[in-house]
Design a protein around this motif. Structure first.
Motif, PDB file in Angstrom:
ATOM      1  N   ASP A  16       0.817  -1.212   0.000  1.00  0.00           N
ATOM      2  CA  ASP A  16       0.000   0.000   0.000  1.00  0.00           C
ATOM      3  C   ASP A  16       0.854   1.266   0.000  1.00  0.00           C
ATOM      4  N   PHE A  38     -10.981   9.102  -0.578  1.00  0.00           N
ATOM      5  CA  PHE A  38     -10.991   9.353   0.860  1.00  0.00           C
ATOM      6  C   PHE A  38     -12.104  10.319   1.243  1.00  0.00           C
ATOM      7  N   LEU A  41     -16.669   4.134  -0.957  1.00  0.00           N
ATOM      8  CA  LEU A  41     -15.999   3.215  -0.049  1.00  0.00           C
ATOM      9  C   LEU A  41     -17.043   2.486   0.792  1.00  0.00           C
ATOM     10  N   ASP A  72     -17.050  -0.494   3.597  1.00  0.00           N
ATOM     11  CA  ASP A  72     -16.250  -1.370   4.453  1.00  0.00           C
ATOM     12  C   ASP A  72     -14.797  -1.418   3.989  1.00  0.00           C
ATOM     13  N   GLY A  73     -14.298  -0.259   3.579  1.00  0.00           N
ATOM     14  CA  GLY A  73     -12.903  -0.151   3.175  1.00  0.00           C
ATOM     15  C   GLY A  73     -12.612  -0.579   1.753  1.00  0.00           C
ATOM     16  N   GLU A 109      -4.431  -5.186  -4.928  1.00  0.00           N
ATOM     17  CA  GLU A 109      -5.673  -5.786  -4.420  1.00  0.00           C
ATOM     18  C   GLU A 109      -6.112  -6.943  -5.314  1.00  0.00           C
TER      19      GLU A 109
END
Length: 227
Positions: A21, A105, A128, A130-131, A197
């Protein structure tokens, strides 16, 4: 986990390298769709400046569209070439998802929008959950007038499509429409992060059959619809 990201769907050619990340390097240049002359050189620089060897890479991610048909083909060819040469998995990432990831974000949903010309846009809405970055409106090519009623309120708009049609969007949505800085373009680092991811979930694609997601017939390019 080192993943290289390539994004060539717009006049801005962008290449980024990430470790899980963490962004290690990212270079962007407005080449006016002359990406074939720069993509591989930028990829080599991104790897060298990160202090690793090409053999250390775990995968190559590429922005798969929508966007310029020519640019998408160049990016896909470059990514495939690297994967063949280095025996790496290929990871395809929606250009619009990569663009939304730059500003996701924000607490409001994000509409990533590129100009498809002749009053049409390429657009997708993401949020977004749950992330995880989730599509609320699938990527598509459509007239701006058809898109506006589908947008959530409020919504943050990112991409040069929003910049071009800002006045028309505001006329319909007013203060419910926010706009990210015009400098926000599809970015190789964002593509690479989403590639990490995809790699974690085993979502590599077949090198032999992978193709860009044009969301429009390529014949439209000859009519001047997109470059």
């Amino acid at each position: 986990m080192y993943v290289l990201g390539i994004e060539t769907s717009t006049p801005v050619c962008s290449v980024g390298l990430v470790d899980k990340d963490r962004v290690l390097t990212c270079y962007s240049q407005n080449t006016g769709l002359r990406h074939a002359e720069r993509t591989i050189a930028m990829a080599e620089r991104a790897v060298q400046d990160a202090g690793i060897a090409a053999a250390d890479l775990h995968g190559v991610a590429v922005g798969s569209g929508p966007g310029s048909f020519t640019g998408l083909r160049i990016g896909m060819a470059a990514a495939k070439g690297l994967c063949f040469a280095l025996d790496l998995p290929l990871l395809t990432v929606s250009t619009l998802k990569g663009l939304a990831a730059r500003v996701i974000f924000e607490r409001m949903p994000v509409c990533a929008m590129l100009d498809a010309r002749r009053g049409d846009v390429y657009a997708g809405v993401y949020s977004l959950d749950d992330g995880a970055l989730t599509a609320r409106l699938p990527d598509s090519a459509l007239p701006l007038e058809d898109l506006i009623p589908k947008l959530p309120k409020p919504v943050l708009i990112v991409g040069e499509g929003g910049s071009k049609y800002r006045n028309r969007i505001q006329a319909h949505l007013g203060e419910d429409a926010g706009f990210a800085p015009a400098s926000n373009h599809p970015c190789g680092a964002s593509v690479a992060l989403l590639g990490v991811e995809a790699l974690r979930h085993g979502n590599a694609v077949d090198l032999a059959t992978a193709e860009p997601e044009y969301h429009r017939r390529p014949q439209a390019e000859s009519a001047g619809t997109t470059g």
